[in-house]
Design a protein around this motif. Structure first.
Motif, PDB file in Angstrom:
ATOM      1  N   PRO A  53      -9.465   9.740  -7.037  1.00 44.04           N
ATOM      2  CA  PRO A  53      -9.372   8.629  -6.083  1.00 44.04           C
ATOM      3  C   PRO A  53      -9.191   7.292  -6.797  1.00 44.04           C
ATOM      4  CG  PRO A  53     -11.645   9.321  -6.338  1.00 44.04           C
ATOM      5  CD  PRO A  53     -10.816  10.317  -7.086  1.00 44.04           C
ATOM      6  N   TYR A  54      -8.518   6.387  -6.129  1.00 44.79           N
ATOM      7  CA  TYR A  54      -8.355   5.037  -6.667  1.00 44.79           C
ATOM      8  C   TYR A  54      -9.568   4.200  -6.272  1.00 44.79           C
ATOM      9  CZ  TYR A  54      -6.573   0.304  -7.370  1.00 44.79           C
ATOM     10  OH  TYR A  54      -6.415  -0.996  -7.783  1.00 44.79           O
ATOM     11  N   VAL A  55     -10.065   3.414  -7.198  1.00 41.52           N
ATOM     12  CA  VAL A  55     -11.212   2.542  -6.934  1.00 41.52           C
ATOM     13  C   VAL A  55     -10.805   1.103  -7.222  1.00 41.52           C
ATOM     14  CG1 VAL A  55     -13.596   1.997  -7.518  1.00 41.52           C
ATOM     15  CG2 VAL A  55     -12.821   4.383  -7.555  1.00 41.52           C
ATOM     16  N   SER A  56     -10.919   0.257  -6.216  1.00 42.78           N
ATOM     17  CA  SER A  56     -10.552  -1.148  -6.396  1.00 42.78           C
ATOM     18  C   SER A  56     -11.473  -1.816  -7.408  1.00 42.78           C
ATOM     19  CB  SER A  56     -10.642  -1.893  -5.058  1.00 42.78           C
ATOM     20  OG  SER A  56      -9.636  -1.444  -4.174  1.00 42.78           O
ATOM     21  N   PRO A  57     -10.982  -2.815  -8.122  1.00 39.01           N
ATOM     22  CA  PRO A  57     -11.798  -3.496  -9.133  1.00 39.01           C
ATOM     23  C   PRO A  57     -12.989  -4.218  -8.504  1.00 39.01           C
ATOM     24  CG  PRO A  57      -9.729  -4.662  -8.767  1.00 39.01           C
ATOM     25  CD  PRO A  57      -9.611  -3.356  -8.059  1.00 39.01           C
ATOM     26  N   ASP A 108       0.828  -1.204   0.000  1.00 37.97           N
ATOM     27  CA  ASP A 108       0.000   0.000   0.000  1.00 37.97           C
ATOM     28  C   ASP A 108       0.866   1.259   0.000  1.00 37.97           C
ATOM     29  OD1 ASP A 108      -2.895   0.683   0.091  1.00 37.97           O
ATOM     30  OD2 ASP A 108      -2.324   1.810   1.878  1.00 37.97           O
ATOM     31  N   ALA A 109       1.989   1.209   0.706  1.00 37.20           N
ATOM     32  CA  ALA A 109       2.869   2.377   0.804  1.00 37.20           C
ATOM     33  C   ALA A 109       3.506   2.735  -0.534  1.00 37.20           C
ATOM     34  CB  ALA A 109       3.956   2.124   1.844  1.00 37.20           C
ATOM     35  N   ILE A 110       3.770   1.733  -1.364  1.00 38.51           N
ATOM     36  CA  ILE A 110       4.396   2.024  -2.660  1.00 38.51           C
ATOM     37  C   ILE A 110       3.349   2.232  -3.756  1.00 38.51           C
ATOM     38  CG2 ILE A 110       6.501   0.784  -2.074  1.00 38.51           C
ATOM     39  CD1 ILE A 110       5.537  -1.548  -3.788  1.00 38.51           C
ATOM     40  N   GLY A 111       2.077   2.185  -3.368  1.00 37.70           N
ATOM     41  CA  GLY A 111       1.018   2.426  -4.346  1.00 37.70           C
ATOM     42  C   GLY A 111       0.692   1.234  -5.218  1.00 37.70           C
ATOM     43  N   ASP A 112       1.145   0.044  -4.824  1.00 39.12           N
ATOM     44  CA  ASP A 112       0.804  -1.169  -5.574  1.00 39.12           C
ATOM     45  C   ASP A 112      -0.503  -1.711  -4.990  1.00 39.12           C
ATOM     46  OD1 ASP A 112       0.657  -3.494  -7.000  1.00 39.12           O
ATOM     47  OD2 ASP A 112       2.749  -4.079  -6.685  1.00 39.12           O
ATOM     48  N   TYR A 113      -1.590  -1.039  -5.309  1.00 33.11           N
ATOM     49  CA  TYR A 113      -2.879  -1.349  -4.692  1.00 33.11           C
ATOM     50  C   TYR A 113      -3.435  -2.721  -5.065  1.00 33.11           C
ATOM     51  CZ  TYR A 113      -2.635   3.627  -3.611  1.00 33.11           C
ATOM     52  OH  TYR A 113      -2.241   4.857  -3.156  1.00 33.11           O
ATOM     53  N   PRO A 114      -3.269  -3.192  -6.285  1.00 29.72           N
ATOM     54  CA  PRO A 114      -3.749  -4.548  -6.595  1.00 29.72           C
ATOM     55  C   PRO A 114      -3.101  -5.611  -5.701  1.00 29.72           C
ATOM     56  CG  PRO A 114      -3.371  -3.346  -8.620  1.00 29.72           C
ATOM     57  CD  PRO A 114      -2.823  -2.487  -7.516  1.00 29.72           C
ATOM     58  N   GLU A 115      -1.792  -5.487  -5.476  1.00 33.27           N
ATOM     59  CA  GLU A 115      -1.111  -6.444  -4.611  1.00 33.27           C
ATOM     60  C   GLU A 115      -1.532  -6.263  -3.148  1.00 33.27           C
ATOM     61  OE1 GLU A 115       1.551  -9.133  -5.347  1.00 33.27           O
ATOM     62  OE2 GLU A 115      -0.157  -8.900  -6.689  1.00 33.27           O
ATOM     63  N   LEU A 136     -11.771  -6.482  11.047  1.00 34.80           N
ATOM     64  CA  LEU A 136     -10.836  -6.581   9.923  1.00 34.80           C
ATOM     65  C   LEU A 136     -11.588  -6.422   8.608  1.00 34.80           C
ATOM     66  CD1 LEU A 136      -8.025  -7.161   8.768  1.00 34.80           C
ATOM     67  CD2 LEU A 136      -8.542  -9.613   8.923  1.00 34.80           C
ATOM     68  N   PHE A 137     -12.777  -6.995   8.548  1.00 34.42           N
ATOM     69  CA  PHE A 137     -13.585  -6.888   7.333  1.00 34.42           C
ATOM     70  C   PHE A 137     -13.918  -5.425   7.031  1.00 34.42           C
ATOM     71  CE2 PHE A 137     -17.560  -6.533   5.064  1.00 34.42           C
ATOM     72  CZ  PHE A 137     -17.426  -7.450   4.044  1.00 34.42           C
ATOM     73  N   LYS A 138     -14.275  -4.672   8.047  1.00 31.76           N
ATOM     74  CA  LYS A 138     -14.619  -3.261   7.840  1.00 31.76           C
ATOM     75  C   LYS A 138     -13.423  -2.477   7.294  1.00 31.76           C
ATOM     76  CE  LYS A 138     -18.278  -3.026  11.329  1.00 31.76           C
ATOM     77  NZ  LYS A 138     -18.709  -2.447  12.626  1.00 31.76           N
ATOM     78  N   ILE A 139     -12.233  -2.828   7.769  1.00 35.55           N
ATOM     79  CA  ILE A 139     -11.019  -2.179   7.257  1.00 35.55           C
ATOM     80  C   ILE A 139     -10.816  -2.550   5.788  1.00 35.55           C
ATOM     81  CG2 ILE A 139      -8.503  -2.114   7.447  1.00 35.55           C
ATOM     82  CD1 ILE A 139      -8.895  -2.572  10.486  1.00 35.55           C
ATOM     83  N   ALA A 140     -11.023  -3.830   5.487  1.00 36.81           N
ATOM     84  CA  ALA A 140     -10.861  -4.294   4.108  1.00 36.81           C
ATOM     85  C   ALA A 140     -11.883  -3.631   3.184  1.00 36.81           C
ATOM     86  CB  ALA A 140     -11.009  -5.815   4.051  1.00 36.81           C
ATOM     87  N   TRP A 141     -13.090  -3.434   3.690  1.00 36.64           N
ATOM     88  CA  TRP A 141     -14.148  -2.834   2.869  1.00 36.64           C
ATOM     89  C   TRP A 141     -13.834  -1.369   2.545  1.00 36.64           C
ATOM     90  CZ3 TRP A 141     -18.194  -5.179   0.525  1.00 36.64           C
ATOM     91  CH2 TRP A 141     -19.195  -4.367  -0.016  1.00 36.64           C
ATOM     92  N   ALA A 142     -13.243  -0.676   3.497  1.00 34.08           N
ATOM     93  CA  ALA A 142     -12.946   0.755   3.318  1.00 34.08           C
ATOM     94  C   ALA A 142     -11.513   0.982   2.848  1.00 34.08           C
ATOM     95  CB  ALA A 142     -13.189   1.496   4.630  1.00 34.08           C
ATOM     96  N   ILE A 143     -10.957   0.000   2.184  1.00 28.66           N
ATOM     97  CA  ILE A 143      -9.531   0.006   1.848  1.00 28.66           C
ATOM     98  C   ILE A 143      -9.126   1.153   0.926  1.00 28.66           C
ATOM     99  CG2 ILE A 143      -9.608  -1.420  -0.246  1.00 28.66           C
ATOM    100  CD1 ILE A 143      -7.242  -3.008   0.927  1.00 28.66           C
ATOM    101  N   ASP A 144     -10.053   1.664   0.132  1.00 30.85           N
ATOM    102  CA  ASP A 144      -9.705   2.705  -0.842  1.00 30.85           C
ATOM    103  C   ASP A 144      -9.676   4.112  -0.257  1.00 30.85           C
ATOM    104  OD1 ASP A 144      -9.323   0.945  -2.921  1.00 30.85           O
ATOM    105  OD2 ASP A 144     -11.383   1.087  -3.657  1.00 30.85           O
ATOM    106  N   GLN A 145     -10.061   4.257   0.996  1.00 25.72           N
ATOM    107  CA  GLN A 145     -10.046   5.592   1.600  1.00 25.72           C
ATOM    108  C   GLN A 145      -8.624   6.153   1.624  1.00 25.72           C
ATOM    109  OE1 GLN A 145     -11.912   5.617   5.442  1.00 25.72           O
ATOM    110  NE2 GLN A 145     -13.940   5.166   4.643  1.00 25.72           N
ATOM    111  N   GLY A 146      -8.473   7.339   1.083  1.00 21.81           N
ATOM    112  CA  GLY A 146      -7.164   7.986   1.069  1.00 21.81           C
ATOM    113  C   GLY A 146      -6.287   7.614  -0.107  1.00 21.81           C
ATOM    114  N   ARG A 147      -6.711   6.644  -0.901  1.00 22.79           N
ATOM    115  CA  ARG A 147      -5.912   6.251  -2.061  1.00 22.79           C
ATOM    116  C   ARG A 147      -6.180   7.181  -3.247  1.00 22.79           C
ATOM    117  NH1 ARG A 147      -6.621  -0.344  -2.520  1.00 22.79           N
ATOM    118  NH2 ARG A 147      -5.077  -0.950  -0.941  1.00 22.79           N
TER     119      ARG A 147
END
Length: 326
Positions: free
Chosen positions: A169-173, A119-126, A144-155
């Motif tokens: 903003p980045y949007v996960s697939p 996440d720090a290097i911006g490799d969001y798919p990985e 943990l699920f709630k964190i995973a669900w909101a993963i795109d916040q700040g990206r």
């Protein structure tokens, strides 16, 4: 003579303009200079330390400082050239150890998860991939699920808008969200099935009703939370709460059990549930007032009896004293 005058004016202009240029360049401030030089020193120290995690943090610090080039011409280029590869190497090492996710940010001691590095290097798919591995390892962990669900916040992703300076903003697939939805649905189904085992207790003794209600509602509330991340929302859990309340309302011992029905109806929040809950609350308040009224009457009766007894005692005492000649 004319040329000398021109050169003289030019020199005066440059002297007068120099302070203004310096004032407009925020990187030339004393604090900015001090911070930049400290970051460069930290980078050199990390390079000689042999600690990849510390070097990774130093690279990130350099890249986040737009003033570095004013004081070191190679630091930024070095960080840009090496940060991504180093981050991936550290992430793969953490993943191989089974450290998929951790809430803490990147640490210099290397105790950092694969997710944090990616996440720090911006490799969001990985980063998303290892987050899903963490979820499958702990599929019932709602936090943990709630964190995973909101993963795109700040990206962010893409180039900055030249007018506003903002990045889109980045949007996960969709596949990432679909996988999480499956996990949510599985947990909701599991809890709804487990809740069915509490239902028989609602037809038992008053004590059984109380215990079963608490256990049932805990499962329904948690199931409802999972359902908010699945198609259809939390309606199935709320509908079942209404059903459980109806079951209790059919009992013949309302004084001891209807309060449990109220808990179900309040949770369901349906128009029917709200109406019945309001009725039960009103009845409860009326019963409370009736009990208080009865208690006050009993208290008054006791007080009156005590006064009468005291009066009789005083009379007997006076008669006795009279007989004895006091």
């Amino acid at each position: 003579m004319h040329l000398r005058r021109i050169f003289g004016y030019t020199a005066i202009f440059l002297v007068l303009a120099a302070p203004a240029v310096r004032a407009d360049d925020i990187c030339l401030g004393d604090e900015e200079e001090k911070a930049a030089k400290a970051q460069v020193a930290a980078l050199r120290k990390a390079e000689s330390s042999g600690q990849p995690a510390a070097l990774f943090i130093a690279y990130r610090s350099i890249m986040n400082n737009d003033c570095i080039d004013r004081y070191d011409k190679t630091a930024m280029a070095t960080a840009k050239a090496n940060l991504t590869k180093l981050g991936r190497d550290l992430a793969k090492t953490a993943e191989a150890k089974g450290v998929f996710y951790s809430p803490e940010p990147v640490r210099p001691d290397g105790h950092t998860s694969a997710f944090r590095y990616f996440d720090a290097i911006g490799d969001y798919p990985e980063a998303n991939r290892v987050m899903l591995k963490a979820m499958h390892l702990k599929p019932e962990d709602l936090q943990l699920f709630k964190i995973a669900w909101a993963i795109d916040q700040g990206r962010t992703a893409g180039s900055r808008d030249p007018r506003t300076g903002e990045q889109p903003p980045y949007v996960s697939p969709p596949a990432y969200r679909q996988e999480l939805t499956k996990i949510a649905s599985t947990n909701a189904d599991r809890l709804m099935k487990a809740e069915e085992k509490d239902a028989p207790g609602l037809s038992g003794s008053a004590a059984d009703v109380s215990v079963s209600t608490m256990s049932s509602l805990q499962k329904l509330r948690t199931a409802a939370e999972w359902m908010t991340y699945a198609p259809g929302g939390d309606k199935p859990a709320k509908d079942r709460a209404d059903q459980r309340g109806d079951t209790i309302m059919k009992r013949s011992d309302p004084t001891f059990t209807h309060m449990n029905a109220t808990l179900y109806y309040e949770f369901s929040g349906s128009p029917k549930g709200k109406e019945i809950a309001a009725q039960l609350k009103k009845k409860g308040e009326e019963s409370q007032r009736a009990m208080e009224k009865t208690g006050n009457k009993l208290k008054e009766a006791i007080t009156e009896q005590s006064a009468a007894d005291q009066k009789k005692f005083d009379k007997k005492k006076a008669d006795l004293e009279k007989e004895l000649g006091f």
